[in-house]
Structure formats: C-alpha cells, structure tokens
Design a protein around this motif. Structure first.
Motif, PDB file in Angstrom:
ATOM      1  N   SER A 149      50.606  58.184  31.509  1.00  9.21           N
ATOM      2  CA  SER A 149      51.459  58.682  30.644  1.00  9.21           C
ATOM      3  C   SER A 149      52.536  59.451  31.095  1.00  9.21           C
ATOM      4  O   SER A 149      52.441  59.986  32.242  1.00  9.21           O
ATOM      5  CB  SER A 149      50.512  59.811  29.725  1.00  9.21           C
ATOM      6  OG  SER A 149      50.249  60.837  30.396  1.00  9.21           O
ATOM      7  N   VAL A 150      53.361  59.813  30.282  1.00  9.14           N
ATOM      8  CA  VAL A 150      54.830  60.336  30.528  1.00  9.14           C
ATOM      9  C   VAL A 150      55.128  61.412  29.621  1.00  9.14           C
ATOM     10  O   VAL A 150      55.430  60.839  28.363  1.00  9.14           O
ATOM     11  CB  VAL A 150      55.912  59.149  30.692  1.00  9.14           C
ATOM     12  CG1 VAL A 150      57.177  60.125  31.617  1.00  9.14           C
ATOM     13  CG2 VAL A 150      55.343  58.112  31.849  1.00  9.14           C
ATOM     14  N   GLU A 151      55.045  62.739  30.055  1.00  8.16           N
ATOM     15  CA  GLU A 151      55.106  63.727  29.020  1.00  8.16           C
ATOM     16  C   GLU A 151      56.606  64.237  29.082  1.00  8.16           C
ATOM     17  O   GLU A 151      57.384  64.292  30.118  1.00  8.16           O
ATOM     18  CB  GLU A 151      54.298  64.740  29.271  1.00  8.16           C
ATOM     19  CG  GLU A 151      54.201  65.778  28.382  1.00  8.16           C
ATOM     20  CD  GLU A 151      53.183  66.954  28.579  1.00  8.16           C
ATOM     21  OE1 GLU A 151      53.343  68.073  27.774  1.00  8.16           O
ATOM     22  OE2 GLU A 151      52.285  66.804  29.422  1.00  8.16           O
ATOM     23  N   GLY A 152      57.073  64.381  27.820  1.00 10.27           N
ATOM     24  CA  GLY A 152      58.512  65.026  27.712  1.00 10.27           C
ATOM     25  C   GLY A 152      58.606  65.443  26.317  1.00 10.27           C
ATOM     26  O   GLY A 152      57.780  65.425  25.459  1.00 10.27           O
ATOM     27  N   LEU A 153      59.882  66.092  26.109  1.00  7.10           N
ATOM     28  CA  LEU A 153      60.277  66.674  24.937  1.00  7.10           C
ATOM     29  C   LEU A 153      61.144  65.804  24.116  1.00  7.10           C
ATOM     30  O   LEU A 153      62.069  65.285  24.641  1.00  7.10           O
ATOM     31  CB  LEU A 153      60.876  68.005  25.267  1.00  7.10           C
ATOM     32  CG  LEU A 153      61.091  68.803  24.238  1.00  7.10           C
ATOM     33  CD1 LEU A 153      60.086  69.572  23.291  1.00  7.10           C
ATOM     34  CD2 LEU A 153      62.321  70.101  24.591  1.00  7.10           C
ATOM     35  N   ALA A 154      60.484  65.466  22.902  1.00  9.37           N
ATOM     36  CA  ALA A 154      61.540  64.483  21.786  1.00  9.37           C
ATOM     37  C   ALA A 154      61.899  65.195  20.793  1.00  9.37           C
ATOM     38  O   ALA A 154      61.171  66.077  19.998  1.00  9.37           O
ATOM     39  CB  ALA A 154      60.477  63.542  21.608  1.00  9.37           C
ATOM     40  N   GLN A 155      63.342  64.984  20.620  1.00  6.64           N
ATOM     41  CA  GLN A 155      63.923  65.856  19.300  1.00  6.64           C
ATOM     42  C   GLN A 155      64.441  64.790  18.700  1.00  6.64           C
ATOM     43  O   GLN A 155      65.246  63.865  19.098  1.00  6.64           O
ATOM     44  CB  GLN A 155      64.924  66.926  19.984  1.00  6.64           C
ATOM     45  CG  GLN A 155      64.172  67.881  20.710  1.00  6.64           C
ATOM     46  CD  GLN A 155      65.214  69.065  21.272  1.00  6.64           C
ATOM     47  OE1 GLN A 155      66.334  68.654  22.052  1.00  6.64           O
ATOM     48  NE2 GLN A 155      65.074  70.237  21.325  1.00  6.64           N
ATOM     49  N   PHE A 156      64.359  64.883  17.285  1.00  6.66           N
ATOM     50  CA  PHE A 156      64.932  63.959  16.258  1.00  6.66           C
ATOM     51  C   PHE A 156      66.040  64.612  15.637  1.00  6.66           C
ATOM     52  O   PHE A 156      66.142  65.944  15.410  1.00  6.66           O
ATOM     53  CB  PHE A 156      63.755  63.493  15.443  1.00  6.66           C
ATOM     54  CG  PHE A 156      62.673  62.852  16.203  1.00  6.66           C
ATOM     55  CD1 PHE A 156      62.724  61.548  16.644  1.00  6.66           C
ATOM     56  CD2 PHE A 156      61.494  63.576  16.588  1.00  6.66           C
ATOM     57  CE1 PHE A 156      61.791  60.752  17.524  1.00  6.66           C
ATOM     58  CE2 PHE A 156      60.653  62.880  17.458  1.00  6.66           C
ATOM     59  CZ  PHE A 156      60.623  61.570  17.733  1.00  6.66           C
ATOM     60  N   SER A 157      66.946  63.670  14.783  1.00  2.25           N
ATOM     61  CA  SER A 157      68.154  64.338  14.307  1.00  2.25           C
ATOM     62  C   SER A 157      67.876  64.947  13.066  1.00  2.25           C
ATOM     63  O   SER A 157      68.572  65.796  12.502  1.00  2.25           O
ATOM     64  CB  SER A 157      69.255  62.993  14.160  1.00  2.25           C
ATOM     65  OG  SER A 157      68.476  62.202  13.253  1.00  2.25           O
ATOM     66  N   GLY A 158      66.760  64.561  12.462  1.00  2.46           N
ATOM     67  CA  GLY A 158      66.540  65.304  11.063  1.00  2.46           C
ATOM     68  C   GLY A 158      67.173  64.758   9.923  1.00  2.46           C
ATOM     69  O   GLY A 158      67.546  65.423   9.050  1.00  2.46           O
ATOM     70  N   VAL A 159      67.509  63.624   9.915  1.00  3.12           N
ATOM     71  CA  VAL A 159      68.312  63.029   8.806  1.00  3.12           C
ATOM     72  C   VAL A 159      67.675  63.078   7.516  1.00  3.12           C
ATOM     73  O   VAL A 159      68.096  63.023   6.392  1.00  3.12           O
ATOM     74  CB  VAL A 159      68.848  61.544   8.796  1.00  3.12           C
ATOM     75  CG1 VAL A 159      69.767  61.437  10.192  1.00  3.12           C
ATOM     76  CG2 VAL A 159      67.487  60.570   9.272  1.00  3.12           C
ATOM     77  N   ASN A 160      66.328  63.195   7.386  1.00  2.25           N
ATOM     78  CA  ASN A 160      65.385  63.176   6.394  1.00  2.25           C
ATOM     79  C   ASN A 160      64.815  64.680   6.004  1.00  2.25           C
ATOM     80  O   ASN A 160      64.070  65.303   5.300  1.00  2.25           O
ATOM     81  CB  ASN A 160      64.180  62.260   6.267  1.00  2.25           C
ATOM     82  CG  ASN A 160      64.505  61.079   6.442  1.00  2.25           C
ATOM     83  OD1 ASN A 160      65.582  60.485   5.413  1.00  2.25           O
ATOM     84  ND2 ASN A 160      64.241  60.262   7.402  1.00  2.25           N
ATOM     85  N   ALA A 161      65.072  65.549   7.220  1.00  2.00           N
ATOM     86  CA  ALA A 161      64.524  66.985   7.007  1.00  2.00           C
ATOM     87  C   ALA A 161      65.560  67.920   6.316  1.00  2.00           C
ATOM     88  O   ALA A 161      66.396  68.624   7.036  1.00  2.00           O
ATOM     89  CB  ALA A 161      64.119  67.517   8.329  1.00  2.00           C
TER      90      ALA A 161
END
Length: 164
Positions: A149-161
């Motif tokens: 497994s490869v851990e990291g931080l995923a951030q999303f643009s939030g087009v639906n938030a």
C-alpha cells in the motif's frame, strides 16, 4: 484543485521506481509493466516472459480528515506486484529463482517514497504480504504476489460540494 495522488499517478510512479532501480539490484533486465491484455493468451491464461513483474491495482481505502466538506482524505491504494522468473533446470529451481526476484523487488520497495507529480512524495511504501497467486486451477507454484500500500493525501476539487 485536486491533488496528484490519483491511483493512476501512483501506479505510474511505482512503475518508474521499479524500472529505474530493479535491473541493477536483480542483476539482469526485468520486464516491468502494468498487468494488461497482452499478458493473457486466448484462453485467458496468464503468460509472462520471465523475468517479469506486473503491477495490478487492487483496492483503495479513504479515511476522511478534519474537512467538513469531505474533500481531503488520507488514502492508501493497494497494489499487487506479480513476480515470475523461469529456470530450465527444474520447477523447484524456477520457484527458487522467482523467490530471488521477489526478494529483490521487496528490497526496492521497503521504505521507498514514490515521487509524484509536482514534487509531492508519498509516505513510505508499506509491504502487506507475499503469497502464491491463486487461479481457478489452484495456486501457481512459480508465481508470487507482493501486496503493498502507498499512503498519501488526496484532495478533491469539490465540484459537488456546495456549502449552504
């Protein structure tokens, strides 16, 4: 803006790491790629040219962080690395040679951080386990899978938030 810690980018960084370092560590060239349709014959049987390592995405776990909009996650994509080597001496020697390849791959992965786009680095790779590959006919004695497994931080643009 989304982060570059997407599954396809993680796989590409993993392939780059292995293609850059494994041949020297193993002592000979190794065919390293993503598992694809060219790796199967017309009967659906896996056919690899040894020595080979094939990377296959398995799953991803997302843990929400302190983000009320649910746009930032700690993610841990898991991959199987299928390792196969051959020997004309015997099946037992072929199995032994595959285990030597497995050991070389593990040595390259243990503690490695993947270089992602935009100079972002993953957390160190976690080796989960090594096991025989199972098929419909049972375990394949000369094909091993390393799960990581490869851990990291995923951030999303939030087009639906949308905030109310």
């Amino acid at each position: 803006m989304s982060s570059t810690f997407r599954i396809d980018y993680v796989e590409a960084a993993l392939l780059t790491l292995l293609n850059t370092n494994l041949a020297a560590a193993y002592g000979s060239p190794v065919n390293i790629d993503s598992l694809g349709e060219d790796d199967f014959d017309e009967n659906g049987q896996l056919v690899l040219q040894p020595p080979s390592v094939r990377v296959r995405f398995v799953a991803d776990a997302y843990n929400t962080l302190r983000d009320s909009r649910r746009l930032t996650y700690q993610t841990q994509p898991e991959f199987d690395l299928l390792c196969f080597e051959s020997s004309l001496r015997s099946k037992a020697d072929e199995r032994k040679q595959t285990l030597v390849l497995v050991a070389s791959v593990i040595d390259q992965l243990a503690g490695a951080r993947l270089n992602m786009e935009d100079s972002y680095k993953s957390m160190p790779i976690t080796i989960i386990d090594v096991r025989l590959v199972e098929t419909e006919q049972g375990p394949v004695d000369q094909l091993f899978s390393i799960r990581i497994s490869v851990e990291g931080l995923a951030q999303f643009s939030g087009v639906n938030a949308q905030l109310p």
